[in-house]
Design an enzyme around this catalytic site. Structure first.
Site: not given
Ligand code: DGL
Length: 277
Positions: A13-14, A45-46, A76-78, A161, A195-197
């Site tokens: 993940d990011s 990463y978004g 990570c979805n992104t 974060e 988004c995993t967050h």
């Molecule tokens: N956790 C990431 C996701 O699932 C995004 C977090 C990020 O923007 O880095 O998209």
């Protein structure tokens, strides 16, 4: 370049978000070994472009391959939206065609028709995930009768974060995006936390959610899908080592990761700082 050795499952993940997926995977499949890599130094990463997310994700995958992982999950979805396809279709052939890289979007899309009754689904994600339209495209291929509405929530990841996921400041941003997506399509009965967050904001999101709307969090589904994949692919399953160990790598400070990760995993962990390029 790489040999056909056995090794752990890599989870990427990011930053911290992938830990919400990793936690569910390890709970369902505790006997395997895992290496988790968070690219915290370059998160989020978004807001980053396709090219940059692809380059960073490719570097992380190569790092996990070098750690001996035959299988890597992009938790990570992104990264799944912007890099997975190119890695699967182009890079694997050059790097090692016997290894596999899987993402989180497909397992989520596969189950969405069972989850939604109204067939109106909302996707909450980073700007990168929403602008890629990966969910709308994949859902349209599999379930053309489902109407998909996306909503980018660019402040949610920075809030998580920075450990602000339970603070009163979050209310404004949660209310804003929930209100926006539900007024764009009032028939939505399912909101995907794409988004995993976001599972860390679950409590806050529920506070602003009208009754009858399902909040779909991906962790368990991704874990079930991996379990199913391993049953269907014994040639991969047999290459995965099974000592029940987990290692955690981050590109930022190990102490910072360890402190934040304990919130996600509810236990202290040892972390190694690495560099990737
Ligand atoms: N956790 C990431 C996701 O699932 C995004 C977090 C990020 O923007 O880095 O998209």
């Amino acid at each position: 370049m790489f040999s056909q050795l056995s090794g752990p499952i890599g989870v990427f993940d990011s930053g911290y978000g992938g830990l919400t997926i990793f936690d569910k995977i390890r709970t369902l499949l505790p006997s395997y070994d895992y290496v988790y890599l968070g690219d915290n130094a370059r998160a989020p990463y978004g807001p980053r472009s396709f090219e940059v997310v692809y380059r960073f994700t490719r570097q992380a995958v190569i790092h996990l391959f070098n750690e001996g992982c035959p299988l890597v999950i992009l938790a990570c979805n992104t990264a799944s939206a912007k890099a997975l396809r190119t890695i699967q279709q182009k890079d694997l052939a050059e790097l090692d065609a016997s290894r596999r890289v899987l993402g989180v979007i497909r397992p989520t899309v596969e189950i969405i028709d069972d989850v939604s009754r109204t067939k109106h689904v909302g996707i909450l994600g980073t700007s990168g995930t929403i602008s890629s339209e990966s969910y709308s495209i994949e859902i349209a291929k599999m379930y053309p009768h489902i109407k998909v509405t996306g909503e980018a929530c660019p402040m949610w990841v920075p809030l998580v974060e920075n450990d602000e996921f339970d603070s009163p400041g979050v209310d404004y941003f949660v209310k804003k995006h929930i209100g926006h997506i539900l007024s764009a399509d009032p028939d939505i009965d399912t909101l995907v936390l794409a988004c995993t967050h976001y599972p860390l904001l679950m409590g806050k999101i529920r506070d602003f959610l009208p009754k009858g709307i399902t909040l779909f969090s991906q962790g368990e589904r991704v874990a079930e899908s991996l379990d199913d994949y391993l049953k269907r692919h014994p040639e991969m399953e047999s290459r995965l080592t099974k000592n029940g160990t987990s290692r955690f790598l981050t590109t930022e400070s190990a102490d910072k990761f360890s402190e934040a990760a304990s919130i996600f995993l509810h236990q202290p962990i040892t972390v190694e700082q690495i560099t990737i390029d």
